[in-house]
Design an enzyme around this catalytic site. Structure first.
Site, PDB file in Angstrom:
ATOM      1  N   TYR A  58       0.848  -1.186   0.000  1.00  9.59           N
ATOM      2  CA  TYR A  58       0.000   0.000   0.000  1.00  9.59           C
ATOM      3  C   TYR A  58       0.888   1.242   0.000  1.00  9.59           C
ATOM      4  O   TYR A  58       1.539   1.561   0.984  1.00  9.59           O
ATOM      5  CB  TYR A  58      -0.924   0.030   1.213  1.00  9.59           C
ATOM      6  CG  TYR A  58      -1.883  -1.131   1.318  1.00  9.59           C
ATOM      7  CD1 TYR A  58      -2.214  -1.907   0.210  1.00  9.59           C
ATOM      8  CD2 TYR A  58      -2.465  -1.466   2.534  1.00  9.59           C
ATOM      9  CE1 TYR A  58      -3.099  -2.973   0.311  1.00  9.59           C
ATOM     10  CE2 TYR A  58      -3.353  -2.532   2.650  1.00  9.59           C
ATOM     11  CZ  TYR A  58      -3.659  -3.283   1.536  1.00  9.59           C
ATOM     12  OH  TYR A  58      -4.533  -4.342   1.650  1.00  9.59           O
ATOM     13  N   PRO A 220     -16.218  -4.626   4.055  1.00 11.87           N
ATOM     14  CA  PRO A 220     -17.555  -4.919   4.596  1.00 11.87           C
ATOM     15  C   PRO A 220     -18.582  -3.850   4.257  1.00 11.87           C
ATOM     16  O   PRO A 220     -19.783  -4.082   4.422  1.00 11.87           O
ATOM     17  CB  PRO A 220     -17.306  -4.995   6.104  1.00 11.87           C
ATOM     18  CG  PRO A 220     -16.160  -4.058   6.332  1.00 11.87           C
ATOM     19  CD  PRO A 220     -15.270  -4.256   5.127  1.00 11.87           C
ATOM     20  N   LEU A 221     -18.113  -2.692   3.776  1.00  6.72           N
ATOM     21  CA  LEU A 221     -19.032  -1.627   3.376  1.00  6.72           C
ATOM     22  C   LEU A 221     -19.142  -1.518   1.857  1.00  6.72           C
ATOM     23  O   LEU A 221     -19.613  -0.506   1.328  1.00  6.72           O
ATOM     24  CB  LEU A 221     -18.578  -0.284   3.969  1.00  6.72           C
ATOM     25  CG  LEU A 221     -18.548  -0.235   5.497  1.00  6.72           C
ATOM     26  CD1 LEU A 221     -18.044   1.117   5.986  1.00  6.72           C
ATOM     27  CD2 LEU A 221     -19.923  -0.533   6.081  1.00  6.72           C
ATOM     28  N   GLY A 222     -18.702  -2.567   1.168  1.00  9.84           N
ATOM     29  CA  GLY A 222     -18.837  -2.578  -0.288  1.00  9.84           C
ATOM     30  C   GLY A 222     -18.158  -1.397  -0.954  1.00  9.84           C
ATOM     31  O   GLY A 222     -18.738  -0.753  -1.823  1.00  9.84           O
ATOM     32  N   GLY A 224     -17.691   1.439   0.093  1.00  7.67           N
ATOM     33  CA  GLY A 224     -18.414   2.667   0.365  1.00  7.67           C
ATOM     34  C   GLY A 224     -19.863   2.670  -0.082  1.00  7.67           C
ATOM     35  O   GLY A 224     -20.655   3.494   0.381  1.00  7.67           O
ATOM     36  N   PHE A 225     -20.248   1.735  -0.951  1.00 10.82           N
ATOM     37  CA  PHE A 225     -21.612   1.739  -1.473  1.00 10.82           C
ATOM     38  C   PHE A 225     -22.649   1.538  -0.371  1.00 10.82           C
ATOM     39  O   PHE A 225     -23.697   2.184  -0.353  1.00 10.82           O
ATOM     40  CB  PHE A 225     -21.780   0.660  -2.542  1.00 10.82           C
ATOM     41  CG  PHE A 225     -23.168   0.602  -3.116  1.00 10.82           C
ATOM     42  CD1 PHE A 225     -23.574   1.539  -4.045  1.00 10.82           C
ATOM     43  CD2 PHE A 225     -24.068  -0.365  -2.710  1.00 10.82           C
ATOM     44  CE1 PHE A 225     -24.859   1.512  -4.567  1.00 10.82           C
ATOM     45  CE2 PHE A 225     -25.353  -0.403  -3.212  1.00 10.82           C
ATOM     46  CZ  PHE A 225     -25.759   0.543  -4.143  1.00 10.82           C
TER      47      PHE A 225
END
Length: 333
Positions: A58, A220-222, A224-225
């Site tokens: 990263y 786990p939040l896709g 940001g979606f």
């Protein structure tokens, strides 16, 4: 915050971790600011988060340096997970699983992180030119040397699995796990898991649960979606990978709005301050006591909001409603 135990090494972590990658790599360079990112890490630690997830690729390297700045002041508060095995080139990423490289990569990560031990050292990807047992054996030597406490494996991406013709997107990962488990215990597996990418529930999560292996739920939040803060057709900065992602076209984002609407309905039943993102994280936590979601966050308020998701307990009716939402549309490919 609730505590959870990861793997055979009995690693103690908070129920929600912090994915540090978005702070200075892969997402919207204009939003990446070192001081703000450092404040975000501190805010997460203050909120009870302990697991900080990073990787040497990263940046490359800059994300570990950022985490190292926080660890210099608060090493006792943090559980550090980093990764090796991928090298970032000019326009490409290649795997390197040679034992000598693994040893050098670990020493370099220790210097950047400003610590004398890595709590969880993960193999980012297996090198197709090196037997995975050899790579894993070198990583096991790092445990014996006291440089690493436990080992983990990142799942092969669904895109690569489908490209290889696998009927189960985690088939290749499970094969790798069964091979390396014969060399040294696997303490954790990191793989994508969310309301709109639940494939790990089929085989990979049960495999981990049956063997006492921790599961780090990535994205786990896709991406940001599932936070409900993205507008279909709103666009992304050119350097944001979502700008080229088939699930983030205006058409697909609009088609998948029923998922967000369902999360909003559940959130509303738990209070006006509860967000769809917190419901999405609580859903991941409800998949088992060995699951630790590691949402990314670039800002303090998001890190704190995510941490508070550990306090949200979904009812059987909530989980049933989420299970009954329309299947996600589109493909990660």
């Amino acid at each position: 915050m609730e505590r959870r135990t990861i793997g055979a090494a009995a690693l103690d972590v908070g129920a929600v971790g912090l994915g540090c990658m978005p702070m200075n790599w892969a997402y919207s360079a204009s939003q990446q600011r070192g001081d703000r990112s450092l404040r975000t890490v501190h805010a997460a630690l203050d909120a009870g988060v302990t697991l900080l997830d990073t990787a040497d690729m990263y940046g490359p390297f800059t994300n570990e340096l950022l985490v190292g700045r926080a660890l210099k002041e608060r090493r006792a508060d943090a559980f550090v997970s980093t990764k090796c095995g991928l090298l970032v080139g000019d326009q490409h990423v290649v795997a390197n699983g040679r034992p000598g490289y693994v040893r050098r990569a670990c020493d370099a990560s220790l210097r950047r992180l400003q610590t004398d031990v890595i709590d969880l050292y993960q193999l980012h990807r297996a090198d197709p030119e090196v037997p995975v047992e050899e790579t894993w054996g070198a990583m096991a030597e790092l445990v014996s040397a006291g440089k690493v406490r436990a080992l983990g494996l990142c799942a092969v991406g669904a895109r690569a699995a489908r490209r290889g013709g696998a009927s189960d997107v985690h088939e290749g990962t499970i094969r790798q796990l069964e091979r390396i488990q014969q060399v040294f215990p696997v303490s954790a597996v990191e793989a994508e898991l969310s309301v709109w990418s639940p494939e790990a529930l089929e085989r990979l999560l049960p495999w981990c649960e049956a063997r006492g292996v921790g599961f780090l739920a990535a994205m786990p939040l896709g991406n940001g979606f599932l936070t409900g803060t993205l507008t279909p057709g709103g666009g992304f900065e050119p350097d944001d990978p979502r700008a080229r992602h088939p699930r983030f076209t205006a058409e697909m984002m609009a088609a998948n709005q029923p998922l967000v609407a369902g999360l909003r309905r559940v959130a509303a039943r738990h209070g006006e301050d509860v967000t769809p993102a917190q419901v999405a994280l609580a859903w991941a936590l409800a998949q088992g006591p060995h699951v630790v979601p590691i949402p990314g966050a670039k800002r303090e308020r998001w890190a704190v909001e995510n941490a508070r998701a550990a306090e949200l307990v979904l009812t059987a009716a909530d989980l049933a409603e989420i299970a009954g939402l329309p299947a996600p549309r589109g493909s990660w490919d």
